[in-house]
Design a protein around this motif. Structure first.
Motif, PDB file in Angstrom:
ATOM      1  N   GLN A   1      52.023  49.349  68.134  1.00 25.59           N
ATOM      2  CA  GLN A   1      51.125  49.854  67.092  1.00 25.59           C
ATOM      3  C   GLN A   1      51.882  49.975  65.775  1.00 25.59           C
ATOM      4  N   VAL A   2      53.097  50.499  65.852  1.00 32.15           N
ATOM      5  CA  VAL A   2      53.913  50.637  64.646  1.00 32.15           C
ATOM      6  C   VAL A   2      54.183  49.265  64.042  1.00 32.15           C
ATOM      7  N   SER A   3      54.524  48.302  64.872  1.00 27.54           N
ATOM      8  CA  SER A   3      54.778  46.941  64.384  1.00 27.54           C
ATOM      9  C   SER A   3      53.539  46.358  63.721  1.00 27.54           C
ATOM     10  N   GLN A   4      52.390  46.588  64.326  1.00 27.76           N
ATOM     11  CA  GLN A   4      51.136  46.077  63.761  1.00 27.76           C
ATOM     12  C   GLN A   4      50.864  46.710  62.399  1.00 27.76           C
ATOM     13  N   TRP A   5      51.079  48.022  62.290  1.00 26.99           N
ATOM     14  CA  TRP A   5      50.870  48.697  61.006  1.00 26.99           C
ATOM     15  C   TRP A   5      51.805  48.161  59.939  1.00 26.99           C
ATOM     16  N   LYS A   6      53.069  47.964  60.315  1.00 28.80           N
ATOM     17  CA  LYS A   6      54.036  47.458  59.351  1.00 28.80           C
ATOM     18  C   LYS A   6      53.622  46.073  58.853  1.00 28.80           C
ATOM     19  N   LYS A   7      53.154  45.217  59.756  1.00 32.95           N
ATOM     20  CA  LYS A   7      52.706  43.883  59.357  1.00 32.95           C
ATOM     21  C   LYS A   7      51.528  43.978  58.393  1.00 32.95           C
ATOM     22  N   GLN A   8      50.586  44.876  58.683  1.00 32.99           N
ATOM     23  CA  GLN A   8      49.419  45.047  57.818  1.00 32.99           C
ATOM     24  C   GLN A   8      49.831  45.542  56.443  1.00 32.99           C
ATOM     25  N   VAL A   9      50.759  46.477  56.403  1.00 30.16           N
ATOM     26  CA  VAL A   9      51.217  47.015  55.132  1.00 30.16           C
ATOM     27  C   VAL A   9      51.922  45.937  54.326  1.00 30.16           C
ATOM     28  N   LYS A  10      52.787  45.167  54.979  1.00 24.69           N
ATOM     29  CA  LYS A  10      53.516  44.107  54.285  1.00 24.69           C
ATOM     30  C   LYS A  10      52.565  43.042  53.747  1.00 24.69           C
ATOM     31  N   LYS A  11      51.522  42.718  54.509  1.00 25.14           N
ATOM     32  CA  LYS A  11      50.547  41.721  54.076  1.00 25.14           C
ATOM     33  C   LYS A  11      49.628  42.277  52.992  1.00 25.14           C
ATOM     34  N   GLY A  12      49.512  43.598  52.918  1.00 26.65           N
ATOM     35  CA  GLY A  12      48.615  44.213  51.959  1.00 26.65           C
ATOM     36  C   GLY A  12      47.184  44.242  52.454  1.00 26.65           C
ATOM     37  N   THR A  13      46.979  44.049  53.745  1.00 27.29           N
ATOM     38  CA  THR A  13      45.623  44.020  54.290  1.00 27.29           C
ATOM     39  C   THR A  13      45.078  45.399  54.583  1.00 27.29           C
ATOM     40  N   VAL A  14      45.908  46.411  54.474  1.00 23.85           N
ATOM     41  CA  VAL A  14      45.437  47.772  54.752  1.00 23.85           C
ATOM     42  C   VAL A  14      44.521  48.235  53.637  1.00 23.85           C
ATOM     43  N   ALA A  15      44.954  48.070  52.383  1.00 17.64           N
ATOM     44  CA  ALA A  15      44.146  48.465  51.237  1.00 17.64           C
ATOM     45  C   ALA A  15      44.595  47.648  50.026  1.00 17.64           C
ATOM     46  N   PRO A  16      43.776  46.712  49.549  1.00 19.78           N
ATOM     47  CA  PRO A  16      44.198  45.789  48.505  1.00 19.78           C
ATOM     48  C   PRO A  16      44.163  46.336  47.078  1.00 19.78           C
TER      49      PRO A  16
ATOM     50  N   ARG B   1      47.456  50.597  47.334  1.00 15.17           N
ATOM     51  CA  ARG B   1      48.889  50.319  47.426  1.00 15.17           C
ATOM     52  C   ARG B   1      49.692  51.606  47.399  1.00 15.17           C
ATOM     53  N   GLN B   2      49.255  52.556  46.585  1.00 17.11           N
ATOM     54  CA  GLN B   2      49.942  53.853  46.559  1.00 17.11           C
ATOM     55  C   GLN B   2      49.779  54.541  47.904  1.00 17.11           C
ATOM     56  N   ASP B   3      48.586  54.445  48.464  1.00 19.10           N
ATOM     57  CA  ASP B   3      48.353  55.001  49.793  1.00 19.10           C
ATOM     58  C   ASP B   3      49.234  54.296  50.816  1.00 19.10           C
ATOM     59  N   ASN B   4      49.382  52.983  50.657  1.00 18.65           N
ATOM     60  CA  ASN B   4      50.241  52.221  51.573  1.00 18.65           C
ATOM     61  C   ASN B   4      51.675  52.718  51.505  1.00 18.65           C
ATOM     62  N   GLU B   5      52.147  52.997  50.303  1.00 22.30           N
ATOM     63  CA  GLU B   5      53.515  53.487  50.162  1.00 22.30           C
ATOM     64  C   GLU B   5      53.674  54.821  50.875  1.00 22.30           C
TER      65      GLU B   5
END
Length: 53
Positions: free
Chosen positions: A5-20, A25-29
């Protein structure tokens, strides 16, 4: 929390697919910092250096 799950979240954050958006992005940080803290906590627990919470 499962390590995958952690790996999946990290991939999503790096891709920017969590919140564009810029606000997203601030939330992603903030999420990244939370994830890193959790990863560190889990690593310590796995090493047997701290009792599980």
């Amino acid at each position: 929390m499962h390590p995958n799950q952690v790996s999946q979240w990290k991939k999503q954050v790096k891709k920017g697919t969590v919140a564009p958006t810029a606000v997203g992005r601030q939330d992603n940080e903030a999420q990244i910092k939370e994830f890193h803290a959790k990863i560190g906590q889990l690593a310590i627990e796995n090493d047997g250096m701290a009792p599980p919470v």
